[in-house]
Design an enzyme around this catalytic site. Structure first.
Site, PDB file in Angstrom:
ATOM      1  N   LEU A  74       1.177  -0.791   0.184  1.00 41.87           N
ATOM      2  CA  LEU A  74       0.073   0.563   0.275  1.00 41.87           C
ATOM      3  C   LEU A  74       0.975   1.029   0.010  1.00 41.87           C
ATOM      4  O   LEU A  74       1.721   1.433   0.291  1.00 41.87           O
ATOM      5  CB  LEU A  74      -0.925  -0.149   1.654  1.00 41.87           C
ATOM      6  CG  LEU A  74      -2.022  -1.440   1.103  1.00 41.87           C
ATOM      7  CD1 LEU A  74      -2.288  -1.548   2.307  1.00 41.87           C
ATOM      8  CD2 LEU A  74      -2.902  -0.782  -0.182  1.00 41.87           C
ATOM      9  N   CYS A  78       3.738   7.040  -4.062  1.00 46.45           N
ATOM     10  CA  CYS A  78       4.802   7.624  -3.716  1.00 46.45           C
ATOM     11  C   CYS A  78       6.325   6.729  -2.308  1.00 46.45           C
ATOM     12  O   CYS A  78       7.266   7.786  -2.349  1.00 46.45           O
ATOM     13  CB  CYS A  78       4.141   8.637  -1.784  1.00 46.45           C
ATOM     14  SG  CYS A  78       5.056   9.003  -0.740  1.00 46.45           S
ATOM     15  N   CYS A  83       7.456  10.889  -3.967  1.00 52.05           N
ATOM     16  CA  CYS A  83       8.088  11.666  -3.149  1.00 52.05           C
ATOM     17  C   CYS A  83       8.888  10.983  -2.577  1.00 52.05           C
ATOM     18  O   CYS A  83      10.597  11.944  -2.298  1.00 52.05           O
ATOM     19  CB  CYS A  83       6.862  11.654  -2.267  1.00 52.05           C
ATOM     20  SG  CYS A  83       5.073  11.201  -3.268  1.00 52.05           S
ATOM     21  N   HIS A 133       6.762   0.100   2.668  1.00 51.62           N
ATOM     22  CA  HIS A 133       6.054  -0.831   2.103  1.00 51.62           C
ATOM     23  C   HIS A 133       5.333  -1.544   3.130  1.00 51.62           C
ATOM     24  O   HIS A 133       4.557  -1.846   3.571  1.00 51.62           O
ATOM     25  CB  HIS A 133       6.798  -1.585   1.558  1.00 51.62           C
ATOM     26  CG  HIS A 133       7.046  -0.730  -0.067  1.00 51.62           C
ATOM     27  ND1 HIS A 133       7.819  -1.309  -0.892  1.00 51.62           N
ATOM     28  CD2 HIS A 133       6.658   0.538  -0.452  1.00 51.62           C
ATOM     29  CE1 HIS A 133       8.389  -0.252  -1.856  1.00 51.62           C
ATOM     30  NE2 HIS A 133       7.224   1.102  -2.346  1.00 51.62           N
ATOM     31  N   PHE A 505      13.148  31.280  18.702  1.00 49.03           N
ATOM     32  CA  PHE A 505      14.479  31.809  18.219  1.00 49.03           C
ATOM     33  C   PHE A 505      15.473  30.587  18.204  1.00 49.03           C
ATOM     34  O   PHE A 505      15.885  30.377  19.257  1.00 49.03           O
ATOM     35  CB  PHE A 505      14.380  32.888  18.955  1.00 49.03           C
ATOM     36  CG  PHE A 505      15.686  34.078  18.069  1.00 49.03           C
ATOM     37  CD1 PHE A 505      15.320  35.017  17.401  1.00 49.03           C
ATOM     38  CD2 PHE A 505      16.941  34.379  18.291  1.00 49.03           C
ATOM     39  CE1 PHE A 505      16.042  35.340  16.597  1.00 49.03           C
ATOM     40  CE2 PHE A 505      18.270  35.142  17.948  1.00 49.03           C
ATOM     41  CZ  PHE A 505      16.800  35.827  17.629  1.00 49.03           C
TER      42      PHE A 505
HETATM   43  C1  COM Z   1       3.017   7.568   1.864  1.00 47.30           C
HETATM   44  C2  COM Z   1       2.259   7.248   1.965  1.00 47.30           C
HETATM   45  S1  COM Z   1       4.270   7.383   1.644  1.00 47.30           S
HETATM   46  S2  COM Z   1       0.618   6.631   2.531  1.00 47.30           S
HETATM   47  O1  COM Z   1       0.130   8.579   1.563  1.00 47.30           O
HETATM   48  O2  COM Z   1       1.017   6.858   4.182  1.00 47.30           O
HETATM   49  O3  COM Z   1      -0.425   5.923   2.023  1.00 47.30           O
END
Ligand code: COM
Length: 527
Positions: A74, A78, A83, A133, A505
């Protein structure tokens, strides 16, 4: 493989995912809890960020979602190709940049070019990506209680029926989140060896590039280009539009743009704006050797290269949506949705990279959640026309709200107040002024002040409200998430409120303390 009653740890998940990825005949991973013939509230076709967050939200609200994804994990592109590697490479670019500027100074060793390798960073990413993953699979099953089938392609039969892993599932709603893929423009030679995009870079790069030509002027072009250059791979960007003036970016302040693009050139990148790539040419053996480019002047030139990187945007995967469901697409090829993420087909939603708007994480996740909440009976709209934005060069560049020019147009030039670092003073010798002197750029401020970043706050002098903020430096991204919320509230955020916040700061952005220096003025003045 039925994994419903198996509770793998992260290492076991990692092994399962790796072996599934390397074996085309590997089995689907089936995590179905309860009666699979019962009607689901929604099937999320695609378990990327939108599918994962949407289905988690639906489950939390008491609904029954099912995710189906062709990958054995899943999280979508990304953590696999997009990303996460981009952030790894951008962080490497930042470190390499600092090591180059400070080579053999202070406590920095002499910069050793031979140790800065694109290929090595790709290998580092590949060696580590499995843990993200594994975590996504584990968390979604064990902590979020979401049902899923992975490593199985979904076949959409109609708007309530999907087949996967040899089974048929029925749902009241479908949520399409099948992601997008990089666009290959119509340029001859893009099939040559040595031509990559951000996907094939991590999947198939097998040599160390030494000279790069980037086709396109997108965020991806700037981000990956800055990384390549920082490793010592001489990089040329060929872009039709001026950088950061492409259609996909909004609210880019001109002063910020000049600092950012000027900074890329200062680091040795060649940036050809108004230029058109004509062809990518080989050396006779199928490997890329040159790129023919028509410059803004009309002159044609051949750029030598051993690495072409295509960064011309992405196109959503809409084949099934179009062919099976007759979903309406926009001129840009994206699925048209309303603010509830509903398509033209009742009961079918689309999310993430399938739809228009920025190709950013907040849109992916929140669009998935918006679909879930509407399916569960809420009447919720998600308007993503305004949002904070960012990109990386060797800096982190962050912005939100109006640019100075937009504010002058909107409120009248005389009503716009600018608070910035370096200060807003005509004729001041700012390159040698160690300002901003902020967290993340302290070493630069003390030793190479022209590299210490740029920051600007735009204020409506009449209402005293902050209408825009722009930052080049490091570490301000978090602040911009909250600034976005604050300035877009109905009451907005005034300079007086901002100036009364508690700064930590030396904060990466100086907006709190600078606002306090001016807030006492009944009639505001630039700073
Ligand atoms: C982020 C993937 S790398 S998810 O948005 O957490 O499913």
């Amino acid at each position: 493989m039925d994994i419903r009653d198996q509770h793998f740890n992260l290492g076991e998940w990692n092994n399962i995912i790796e072996s599934s990825l390397s074996d085309p005949d590997s089995e689907p991973l089936v995590n179905i809890v309860g009666d699979e013939d019962a009607l689901y509230d929604a099937i999320y076709v695609g378990g990327g960020a939108g599918g994962r967050f949407g289905s988690a939200y639906m489950k939390a609200m008491g609904g029954r979602p099912l995710i189906i994804d062709a990958w054995p994990f899943l999280g979508g592109s990304c953590p696999h190709q997009a990303c996460v590697p981009h952030h790894l490479f951008s962080e490497a670019a930042e470190e390499l940049d600092r090591m180059r500027w400070f080579s053999d100074e202070l406590f920095f060793p002499k910069f050793d070019q031979s140790r800065a390798s694109i290929l090595e960073m790709v290998k580092l990413f590949l060696a580590g990506r499995g843990s993200a993953h594994a975590f996504m699979n584990w968390q979604t099953k064990e902590q979020l209680d979401v049902e899923y089938i992975l490593n199985a392609r979904a076949t959409i039969i109609d708007k309530t029926t999907v087949q996967a892993a040899g089974r048929t599932f029925k749902a009241k709603n479908l949520v399409l989140g099948m992601g997008a893929r990089p666009i290959n423009p119509e340029i001859p030679g893009l099939d040559l060896r040595g031509v990559h995009d951000f996907v094939s870079l991590v999947e198939t790069l097998d040599y160390e590039p030494t000279k790069c030509v980037i086709i396109g002027g997108s965020k991806v072009a700037m981000e990956y280009g800055s990384f390549f250059q920082a490793t010592g791979c001489d990089t040329t960007i060929v872009s039709r539009s001026p950088l950061m003036r492409t259609k996909s970016l909004h609210h880019v302040d001109e002063d910020l743009r000049q600092y950012v693009v000027g900074g890329m050139r200062k680091r040795g990148m060649e940036i050809l704006e108004g230029a058109h790539p004509i062809s990518v040419n080989d050396d006779g053996s199928g490997r890329v050797q040159t790129v023919t480019v028509r410059l803004a002047t009309g002159e044609e030139v051949e750029l030598d290269t051993d690495f072409v990187f295509v960064a011309c945007g992405e196109l959503p995967n809409t084949t099934q949506a179009r062919e099976v469901l007759d979903i309406d697409l926009s001129e840009t090829g994206r699925v048209i949705v309303n603010k509830r993420m509903q398509t033209n087909v009742p009961g079918v939603y689309a999310i993430g990279d399938m739809i228009d708007g920025p190709m950013e994480m907040f849109k992916a996740r929140k669009s998935g959640v918006t679909a879930a909440r509407n399916i569960m009976g809420e009447d919720l709209e998600f308007d993503y026309s305004e949002f904070p934005d960012f990109l990386h060069t060797t800096y982190e560049v962050t912005w939100v709200g109006l640019t100075e020019a937009e504010a002058r147009d909107e409120y009248g030039s005389e009503n716009v107040i600018i608070i910035q670092m370096p200060p807003y003073v005509e004729g001041l010798d700012t390159p040698n002024l160690p300002l901003p002197c902020a967290e993340g750029t302290m070493l630069y401020a003390f030793s190479k002040p022209e590299l210490s970043g740029y920051q600007k706050l735009v204020i409506n002098g009449e209402t005293r409200k902050v209408v825009g903020a722009h930052h080049v430096g490091y570490g301000a991204k978090d602040a911009f998430q909250y600034l976005d919320y604050l300035i877009h509230r109905p009451d907005g955020l005034t300079i007086d409120e901002l100036g009364w916040m508690n700064e930590l700061f030396l904060n990466p952005e100086h907006f709190v303390q600078l606002s306090r220096l001016r807030a006492g003025n009944a009639k505001l003045r630039h700073l």
